[in-house]
Design an enzyme around this catalytic site. Structure first.
Site, short mmCIF file in Angstrom:
data_model
loop_
_atom_site.label_atom_id
_atom_site.label_comp_id
_atom_site.label_asym_id
_atom_site.label_seq_id
_atom_site.Cartn_x
_atom_site.Cartn_y
_atom_site.Cartn_z
N THR A 53 0.87 -1.26 -0.03
CA THR A 53 0.13 0.08 0.09
C THR A 53 0.98 1.32 -0.03
O THR A 53 0.51 2.28 -0.52
CB THR A 53 -0.83 0.15 1.23
OG1 THR A 53 -1.74 -1.24 1.33
CG2 THR A 53 -2.09 1.24 1.07
N TYR A 59 6.85 -11.62 4.94
CA TYR A 59 5.69 -11.07 4.02
C TYR A 59 5.62 -12.16 2.91
O TYR A 59 6.42 -12.01 1.96
CB TYR A 59 5.97 -9.67 3.77
CG TYR A 59 4.72 -8.83 3.18
CD1 TYR A 59 3.88 -9.42 2.71
CD2 TYR A 59 5.14 -7.62 2.73
CE1 TYR A 59 2.93 -8.84 2.16
CE2 TYR A 59 3.99 -6.89 1.90
CZ TYR A 59 2.90 -7.51 1.70
OH TYR A 59 1.93 -6.85 0.97
N LYS A 77 2.86 -12.19 7.63
CA LYS A 77 1.87 -11.54 6.98
C LYS A 77 1.69 -12.40 5.71
O LYS A 77 2.45 -12.41 5.12
CB LYS A 77 2.09 -10.17 6.65
CG LYS A 77 1.05 -9.51 5.69
CD LYS A 77 1.23 -8.13 5.40
CE LYS A 77 0.28 -7.73 4.34
NZ LYS A 77 0.39 -6.61 3.88
#
Length: 293
Positions: free
Chosen positions: A47, A135, A163
């Site tokens: 993001t 991640y 994540k």
């Protein structure tokens, strides 16, 4: 009673019209996060358009984030295509006072399980005294990490969590079953925040919560309170997720509609059309901050 799910807001990066980072805009995004009721922030991730940021810009944003979010958990994404770059970013984050970092898998070129394991072994070596989140985002990187490989990575020192983005909640459960007790499992599937406990996940990292955190905070509190009928809360989460879609320009439009100078994406993601702008305006009318005289 289920444990309250963790919410880390995945924050976008504000840019000026000329593409330079906007200190004013980023300060406003961070101050909104402070006041939002979420547990912390995941910065400079997908993001945050991390591939489009220079090392110097990342340092500037880490410094600003750690200052403004000093009373919340801040996970600094140090991911890059090469281990050399990741090492530089880890040293930068450590020097600026970061306690938690995350690193996306290697990307662009194909990789192997042993190469990925080596990648995180070296990150483990470089992060003594810090907590590291792996991640995983196969859709963006092209590099899969199976639950079995993740279980091997989880045994490395300093690796405290993962994540996982772009996977079903059932797949998240498959990871959870192979990971150690106390190892944090966070998902980018923020729509599922009310069901995470059923699959052993601990929380969400949510770009939507950077714009409209209230539905997610309300759901987390309802889960912790043992409220069984959460259908209305889920409808609000669905509305925000379906409206923003995790799309960078939609997220930034939502922030701009709240008076936050988020600017536009630096990366070429496309602009919302007129129908989408109308949808986002209606979403902001329902979920944007209450304006007080």
């Amino acid at each position: 009673m289920a444990k309250k799910p963790i919410i880390l807001a995945a924050l976008p990066v504000a840019f000026q019209d000329d593409g330079e980072i906007s200190i004013e805009g980023n300060r406003s995004i961070l101050e909104k996060c402070v006041a939002s009721g979420v547990d912390g922030a995941f910065i400079l991730g997908t993001t945050g358009e991390f591939p489009a940021l220079s090392e110097e810009e990342r340092g500037t944003l880490v410094r600003l984030s750690l200052d403004i979010l000093r009373h919340k958990q801040v996970v600094v994404h140090v991911g890059a295509a090469s281990l050399y770059q990741v090492g530089r970013l880890i040293r930068q984050a450590r020097a600026l006072g970061a306690r938690y970092v995350a690193a996306i898998t290697p990307y662009y070129l194909p990789s192997t399980d042993e190469a990925v394991l080596h990648f995180y072994s070296r990150i483990s070596d470089m992060t003594d005294g810090m907590g590291v989140y792996v991640y995983i985002f196969r859709e963006r990187t092209g590099v899969p990490v199976s639950p079995e490989l993740m279980a091997r990575i989880a045994r490395l020192p300093n690796i405290i969590g993962v994540k996982i983005s772009g996977e079903s909640i059932e797949t998240i459960g498959a990871y959870r079953r192979l990971l150690p007790d106390g190892f944090q499992v966070l998902t980018g599937s923020d729509r599922e925040i009310g069901r995470l406990h059923e699959f052993g996940a601990d929380g969400v990292i949510s770009g939507i919560a950077s714009v409209y955190p209230e539905p997610f905070v309300a759901m987390a509190e309802a889960v912790a309170a043992g409220i069984e009928d959460r259908s209305e809360l889920q409808s609000h989460i669905n509305a925000t997720v379906d409206g923003l879609l995790g799309d960078i320009e939609r997220l930034k439009t939502g922030l701009r509609l709240q008076g936050i100078p988020a600017g536009h994406a630096r990366m070429a993601v496309g602009m919302p059309d007129a129908a989408t702008m109308a949808l986002l305006a209606e979403l902001n009318r329902k979920y944007g901050p209450v304006k007080r005289a």
